[in-house]
Write a protein that holds these residues in place. Sequence first.
Motif, PDB file in Angstrom:
ATOM      1  N   THR A  32     202.133  47.232  52.276  1.00 47.28           N
ATOM      2  CA  THR A  32     203.177  47.661  53.188  1.00 47.28           C
ATOM      3  C   THR A  32     204.498  47.037  52.756  1.00 47.28           C
ATOM      4  O   THR A  32     204.518  46.070  51.982  1.00 47.28           O
ATOM      5  CB  THR A  32     202.862  47.221  54.622  1.00 47.28           C
ATOM      6  OG1 THR A  32     202.859  45.788  54.671  1.00 47.28           O
ATOM      7  CG2 THR A  32     201.512  47.755  55.090  1.00 47.28           C
ATOM      8  N   ALA A 183     196.443  57.202  43.934  1.00 47.29           N
ATOM      9  CA  ALA A 183     195.967  57.694  45.226  1.00 47.29           C
ATOM     10  C   ALA A 183     195.110  58.937  45.044  1.00 47.29           C
ATOM     11  O   ALA A 183     195.532  59.904  44.419  1.00 47.29           O
ATOM     12  CB  ALA A 183     197.147  58.011  46.136  1.00 47.29           C
ATOM     13  N   SER A 185     193.716  60.024  47.984  1.00 50.00           N
ATOM     14  CA  SER A 185     193.943  60.568  49.317  1.00 50.00           C
ATOM     15  C   SER A 185     195.059  59.755  49.964  1.00 50.00           C
ATOM     16  O   SER A 185     195.462  58.706  49.444  1.00 50.00           O
ATOM     17  CB  SER A 185     192.679  60.486  50.184  1.00 50.00           C
ATOM     18  OG  SER A 185     192.448  59.157  50.612  1.00 50.00           O
ATOM     19  N   ALA A 186     195.539  60.209  51.110  1.00 50.54           N
ATOM     20  CA  ALA A 186     196.597  59.484  51.813  1.00 50.54           C
ATOM     21  C   ALA A 186     196.174  58.072  52.171  1.00 50.54           C
ATOM     22  O   ALA A 186     197.005  57.155  52.240  1.00 50.54           O
ATOM     23  CB  ALA A 186     197.000  60.248  53.072  1.00 50.54           C
ATOM     24  N   ASN A 187     194.882  57.853  52.365  1.00 48.85           N
ATOM     25  CA  ASN A 187     194.403  56.532  52.759  1.00 48.85           C
ATOM     26  C   ASN A 187     194.499  55.499  51.645  1.00 48.85           C
ATOM     27  O   ASN A 187     194.229  54.315  51.879  1.00 48.85           O
ATOM     28  CB  ASN A 187     192.965  56.615  53.265  1.00 48.85           C
ATOM     29  CG  ASN A 187     192.881  57.244  54.643  1.00 48.85           C
ATOM     30  OD1 ASN A 187     193.813  57.143  55.434  1.00 48.85           O
ATOM     31  ND2 ASN A 187     191.770  57.908  54.931  1.00 48.85           N
ATOM     32  N   ASP A 188     194.866  55.919  50.452  1.00 53.97           N
ATOM     33  CA  ASP A 188     195.117  54.961  49.374  1.00 53.97           C
ATOM     34  C   ASP A 188     196.529  54.397  49.439  1.00 53.97           C
ATOM     35  O   ASP A 188     196.877  53.505  48.665  1.00 53.97           O
ATOM     36  CB  ASP A 188     194.875  55.612  48.006  1.00 53.97           C
ATOM     37  CG  ASP A 188     193.403  55.863  47.750  1.00 53.97           C
ATOM     38  OD1 ASP A 188     192.593  54.981  48.111  1.00 53.97           O
ATOM     39  OD2 ASP A 188     193.063  56.929  47.207  1.00 53.97           O
ATOM     40  N   ASN A 189     197.352  54.914  50.339  1.00 58.23           N
ATOM     41  CA  ASN A 189     198.676  54.350  50.579  1.00 58.23           C
ATOM     42  C   ASN A 189     198.523  53.255  51.641  1.00 58.23           C
ATOM     43  O   ASN A 189     198.126  53.535  52.761  1.00 58.23           O
ATOM     44  CB  ASN A 189     199.631  55.434  51.071  1.00 58.23           C
ATOM     45  CG  ASN A 189     201.054  54.939  51.248  1.00 58.23           C
ATOM     46  OD1 ASN A 189     201.295  53.806  51.649  1.00 58.23           O
ATOM     47  ND2 ASN A 189     202.019  55.807  50.958  1.00 58.23           N
ATOM     48  N   VAL A 192     199.998  53.916  55.093  1.00 57.98           N
ATOM     49  CA  VAL A 192     199.240  54.838  55.941  1.00 57.98           C
ATOM     50  C   VAL A 192     198.115  54.094  56.645  1.00 57.98           C
ATOM     51  O   VAL A 192     197.881  54.256  57.849  1.00 57.98           O
ATOM     52  CB  VAL A 192     198.688  56.009  55.101  1.00 57.98           C
ATOM     53  CG1 VAL A 192     197.704  56.839  55.919  1.00 57.98           C
ATOM     54  CG2 VAL A 192     199.826  56.874  54.592  1.00 57.98           C
ATOM     55  N   VAL A 193     197.409  53.259  55.903  1.00 57.57           N
ATOM     56  CA  VAL A 193     196.301  52.510  56.491  1.00 57.57           C
ATOM     57  C   VAL A 193     196.791  51.579  57.592  1.00 57.57           C
ATOM     58  O   VAL A 193     196.169  51.461  58.652  1.00 57.57           O
ATOM     59  CB  VAL A 193     195.569  51.706  55.400  1.00 57.57           C
ATOM     60  CG1 VAL A 193     194.504  50.798  56.010  1.00 57.57           C
ATOM     61  CG2 VAL A 193     194.934  52.644  54.379  1.00 57.57           C
ATOM     62  N   ASN A 196     200.077  54.313  59.645  1.00 60.28           N
ATOM     63  CA  ASN A 196     200.218  55.761  59.515  1.00 60.28           C
ATOM     64  C   ASN A 196     201.616  56.134  59.016  1.00 60.28           C
ATOM     65  O   ASN A 196     202.215  57.116  59.458  1.00 60.28           O
ATOM     66  CB  ASN A 196     199.932  56.467  60.841  1.00 60.28           C
ATOM     67  CG  ASN A 196     199.657  57.952  60.658  1.00 60.28           C
ATOM     68  OD1 ASN A 196     199.151  58.376  59.613  1.00 60.28           O
ATOM     69  ND2 ASN A 196     200.003  58.754  61.659  1.00 60.28           N
ATOM     70  N   ASN A 200     205.610  52.175  51.387  1.00 61.29           N
ATOM     71  CA  ASN A 200     204.921  51.022  50.808  1.00 61.29           C
ATOM     72  C   ASN A 200     205.866  50.299  49.851  1.00 61.29           C
ATOM     73  O   ASN A 200     206.967  50.779  49.557  1.00 61.29           O
ATOM     74  CB  ASN A 200     203.629  51.432  50.096  1.00 61.29           C
ATOM     75  CG  ASN A 200     203.820  52.369  48.928  1.00 61.29           C
ATOM     76  OD1 ASN A 200     204.313  53.487  49.109  1.00 61.29           O
ATOM     77  ND2 ASN A 200     203.435  51.946  47.729  1.00 61.29           N
TER      78      ASN A 200
END
Length: 268
Positions: A32, A183, A185-189, A192-193, A196, A200
């Motif tokens: 983050t 990445a 998927s978005a969850n690799d950012n 986002v984790v 949301n 980063n």
Amino acid sequence: MLFNKLLPTAAAAGLMALSAQAYALPNVFNDTIANGISQFDSTVVAAGGSVGTAQIVAGTSVYNYTDLNGNPATVTITRPNGSAASFGSAYTSNGITTTGDVININPGIGLDQPGDIPGFGSGVTFTFSSAVNALGFEIGDWATCCTTGTRPADVQSDFGVPATGSGLWIAFDGGNAFLTANALSANDNPGVVAANSFTNFIGAIDDTSTFTSVTFFGDGFGEFLVAGGTLRFSAVPEGSVSNPIPEPGTLVLAGLALVGLGLSRRKQ
């Protein structure tokens, strides 16, 4: 003529033994914005350096700062081919905003030259009048889409990178290109984790030497992708942070094996 020297992606600890004396890996930061800044700054200070900063202002391509020796210095922002970069206002996602304005990346191949990693030409180059080996900045709009593209086979083999994904690359002095984050998927950012938010912090320290230019680019073709906020940079002593053990929140492409430990050159 540009030579890209192979630097393999870093893997999770234990996948392959590697002597610290035999090979030095860059120290990579991907978290983050708040956590990444904290980790980057503390690593630089612990290594005996101090952090310089330049807050990005849309339309301004040259920034003044004072180097570690107390001398006036500048950092200049361009495209990798030397042309003018494109700027935008600060990026916001789910209430989290970059700490300054941003440079538009828009990953594509239209500005690439023969031998480039696809997307290199659409990136941004930071040129320092006083050499550095550590650079970090904020990212917006990464992994919003475009995570299924396939990289050319020679890029996969030469650089030891996955076949697919939206990647964030850094190259010191036009060479030493390495994939700092990938990445699927978005969850690799990490933004986002955590919140949301498609924001980063990305950074790297290559303490094998010092450099006068650093190029950042993405290969998630179709993403908007911006970089900027506040640049953070330094020149740490050589060998002061090599081969780090990734801490929680620091993504060094965990899960990928270290491959291609020989040196490979790709000519432009």
